[in-house]
Design an enzyme around this catalytic site. Structure first.
Site, short mmCIF file in Angstrom:
data_model
loop_
_atom_site.label_atom_id
_atom_site.label_comp_id
_atom_site.label_asym_id
_atom_site.label_seq_id
_atom_site.Cartn_x
_atom_site.Cartn_y
_atom_site.Cartn_z
N ASP A 44 -6.12 -6.32 -2.85
CA ASP A 44 -4.68 -6.52 -3.00
C ASP A 44 -4.37 -7.52 -4.10
O ASP A 44 -3.39 -7.38 -4.83
CB ASP A 44 -4.07 -6.98 -1.67
CG ASP A 44 -4.01 -5.86 -0.64
OD1 ASP A 44 -4.18 -4.68 -1.02
OD2 ASP A 44 -3.80 -6.17 0.55
N HIS A 87 0.83 -1.20 0.00
CA HIS A 87 0.00 0.00 0.00
C HIS A 87 0.87 1.26 0.00
O HIS A 87 1.95 1.27 0.60
CB HIS A 87 -0.91 0.02 1.22
CG HIS A 87 -1.82 -1.17 1.28
ND1 HIS A 87 -2.22 -1.73 2.46
CD2 HIS A 87 -2.42 -1.90 0.30
CE1 HIS A 87 -3.02 -2.76 2.21
NE2 HIS A 87 -3.15 -2.88 0.91
N TYR A 118 0.11 0.98 13.85
CA TYR A 118 0.94 1.95 13.16
C TYR A 118 0.36 3.34 13.24
O TYR A 118 -0.85 3.53 13.25
CB TYR A 118 1.25 1.55 11.72
CG TYR A 118 0.15 0.94 10.89
CD1 TYR A 118 -0.43 1.65 9.86
CD2 TYR A 118 -0.26 -0.36 11.11
CE1 TYR A 118 -1.41 1.09 9.07
CE2 TYR A 118 -1.24 -0.94 10.32
CZ TYR A 118 -1.81 -0.20 9.29
OH TYR A 118 -2.79 -0.77 8.51
N LYS A 176 4.56 6.21 7.80
CA LYS A 176 4.05 5.27 8.80
C LYS A 176 5.17 4.86 9.76
O LYS A 176 6.31 4.68 9.35
CB LYS A 176 3.51 4.00 8.13
CG LYS A 176 2.32 4.25 7.24
CD LYS A 176 1.90 2.96 6.54
CE LYS A 176 0.74 3.23 5.60
NZ LYS A 176 0.41 2.05 4.78
#
Length: 195
Positions: free
Chosen positions: A167, A60, A130, A70
């Site tokens: 995905d 991603h 995260y 992140k």
């Protein structure tokens, strides 16, 4: 924090204090983060995901600007965390680095804007948290096929990858580049200089 081989990515192995009551560690400290990266992590969103053994999430990334940096750790179980350089014009474009994140070492990774992120659960109920510099915005979120043979990411061979439909349908790196969906190294660097 130690820089990885991809510019804009770091790994941190915190000191863990354990005794008969349990354990404690600081998984993020702004001063140390700033000293290592020369950045401040703007916190816009915090995420938590729990995954079954073999779950593969990613690759991603978000369009830049603003992108999405992140700071990632695993608080239960274990994952193979992968950072992919998706920035066209980068000296390491198309390369990846993997770091095992687990609830024993408590390692953390930081990836700056323009880098792709994926992870595979190495145990049932692996829990990843995260911190994100920007909130989720579907119109600027993209993905790359984590099984793209050209990337040749060394996912554990003994696990069958479990992917979401989104995905599984993501384009390869070459397809995304051809469609102009990837961030550029220069745009990412310019954005980081301004922020």
């Amino acid at each position: 924090m130690r820089p990885l081989g991809i510019e804009g990515a770091w790994v941190e192995t915190p000191r863990v204090f354990a005794d008969d009551r349990g354990r404690f560690h600081e998984w993020f400290k702004d001063e140390k983060f700033h000293e290592s990266t020369d950045r401040r992590l703007r916190l816009a969103q915090a995420n938590c995901s729990r995954s079954a053994l073999g779950t593969l999430r990613g690759i991603h990334y978000a369009s830049v600007p603003p992108g999405q940096a992140k700071y990632v750790t695993c608080v239960g179980g274990a994952v193979l965390d992968v950072i992919v350089d998706l920035r066209t014009g980068s000296p390491t474009f198309g390369t990846w680095e993997a770091v095992r994140l687990d609830d024993t070492t408590h390692r953390c990774v930081y990836l700056s804007e323009g880098l792709g992120h994926a992870f595979m659960a190495l145990e049932d109920n692996s829990t990843v948290v995260y911190l994100c510099s920007e909130g989720y915005a579907p119109e600027r979120e993209f993905g790359i096929d984590p099984l793209d043979p050209a990337l040749a990411i060394a996912w554990p061979e003994d696990l069958t990858p479990l992917l979401s439909q989104k995905d599984a349908a993501a384009p390869t790196l070459e397809e995304a580049e051809r469609k102009g969906l990837l961030p550029s190294f220069d745009d990412c660097a310019a954005y980081r200089r301004r922020h």
